[in-house]
Design an enzyme around this catalytic site. Sequence first.
Site, PDB file in Angstrom:
ATOM      1  N   ASP A 201       0.829  -1.205   0.000  1.00  0.00           N
ATOM      2  CA  ASP A 201       0.000   0.000   0.000  1.00  0.00           C
ATOM      3  C   ASP A 201       0.867   1.259   0.000  1.00  0.00           C
ATOM      4  OD1 ASP A 201      -2.733   1.160   0.376  1.00  0.00           O
ATOM      5  OD2 ASP A 201      -1.867   1.859   2.267  1.00  0.00           O
ATOM      6  N   GLU A 264       1.755  -0.177  -4.877  1.00  0.00           N
ATOM      7  CA  GLU A 264       0.737   0.811  -5.244  1.00  0.00           C
ATOM      8  C   GLU A 264       1.425   2.154  -5.411  1.00  0.00           C
ATOM      9  OE1 GLU A 264      -3.442   2.813  -3.671  1.00  0.00           O
ATOM     10  OE2 GLU A 264      -1.832   2.340  -2.245  1.00  0.00           O
TER      11      GLU A 264
END
Length: 533
Positions: A201, A264
């Site tokens: 993330d 990401e």
Amino acid sequence: MQSHAWWQRGVIYQVYPRSFQDSNGDGIGDLEGVRRRLDYLVRLGVDAVWLSPIFPSPMADFGYDIADYCGVDPIFGTLEDFDRLIGQAHARGLKLILDFVPNHTSEAHPWFAESRSSRANPKRDWYIWRDPAPGGGPPNNWISNFGGSAWTFDEASGQYYHHAFLEQQPDLNWRNPELRAAMADVMRFWLDRGVDGFRVDVIWHLIKDAQFRDNPPNPAFGPGQPEISRLLQVHSADQDEVLDVIREMRAVVDGYEDRVLIGEIYLPVERLVAYYGPGLSGVHLPFNFQLILAPWSARAIGRLIDEYERALPPGGWPNWVLGNHDQKRIATRVGAAQARVAAMLLLTLRGTLTIYYGDEIGLADVPVPRELAQDPWERNEPGHGRDPARTPMPWDDSPTGGFTSGRPWLPLNDTTALNVAAQEADPRSMLALHRALLALRRAHPALAIGGYQGEGTTGDVLAFRRRSEDEELLVALNFGSSPVEIALPGARAEALLSTHLDRSGPEPAGPLRLRGDEGVVLRLGGEPQAARA
């Protein structure tokens, strides 16, 4: 095809666990629910499942605020449920990828409790603490991604802590070697349990400017944009030193056989590709979100594909994504007819591809009334929430869509109009199209691992070729609603698949005719497949 890793040949399917399948009637999806739907994913034809966060969490940001990196939240089940899920996924030939959230923890994490307890605590430096600015107030002008200051004042210690997202999500200090070692141990915990890799993330956020300088204003900021867009994130993210951190993560993953590291990253393509790292020592796949963010036209899409292909470092493997849990669904962005064209585009491009749950049935954003909104971003900045793209999967036409026997945590779409069971019975459904595309990709090395050559655009039509040693395919996509004709290269072509699911076999001589909102995959030259068999 065996010369390529599974993550290069394969297609990833993102599951948002809260919304996939509830097994116990509490209205929230869980690991047992995912396990019960594994056969559906096998029939669909995907190769790997990526699970959004399942860790213990107060759920201020629905699992992206982690209180324990080495456990499972009771909402989703237990570690035993996870072990059962991964074992049965592997038994079916499916890989399992976990979401890893290393930029921040929950304020409820024991590490933060220690860090907050005293300026002298050994874990104080595991988080980012700063004195107030001269004259008082936050240390700098950084803005939270969810609106407001990215700093919260701690009365007890007289310092501010940094949070790129909610104040309940304090950022970790990745310049601290002890913190880095602890997070490497977290990765090993899950790798030892058999996970096949991680989606990391907000990986570009992990290192901040060492001097904590103010971010400059964004000259392109305008009305209606979220507050985070008011400044350019020059100093609060995408620092060069982050590549050192990623190289360490990659070394942990490379210590295990056949695993993948995905990052990401919402950055322009020239910065995105830097995350492959020097000598490809970074993430295997820096997530490429260009199809989510680009204008939907043949010319714009063709240009971005070509620019991305040119920007890839030598040996860098491409990847493409049409949707995820943070963005409007593709059927909402381009409409139901073009969503079929988008599916063919995604599943015929070169590289690793990711499908967001529900996109395979054409699920659109579901309006969520203000009083039912769950997303903290929506509460902070109305109109920017992500709930509409996170609604439960409609498995059948019952009021709760076969998702739950209880009250779903978010409202569903009109399940009588769109659900999996109905599409499984329809040979020309969106689900049937996805299954056909995935089967075609698996059957043709030209699609799975072949080369890419852009053919440019003709009006609303984007065309490109995919090549392997013994086969050449042409993909032609009509981004418009009117019929068109384009010149067909070569004297012979065979239609392998149309987005309308009603076209196969030798094409007539002359120009290629495409109906409105139609895409086709053609095999160029040679004898028809039936004749070769």
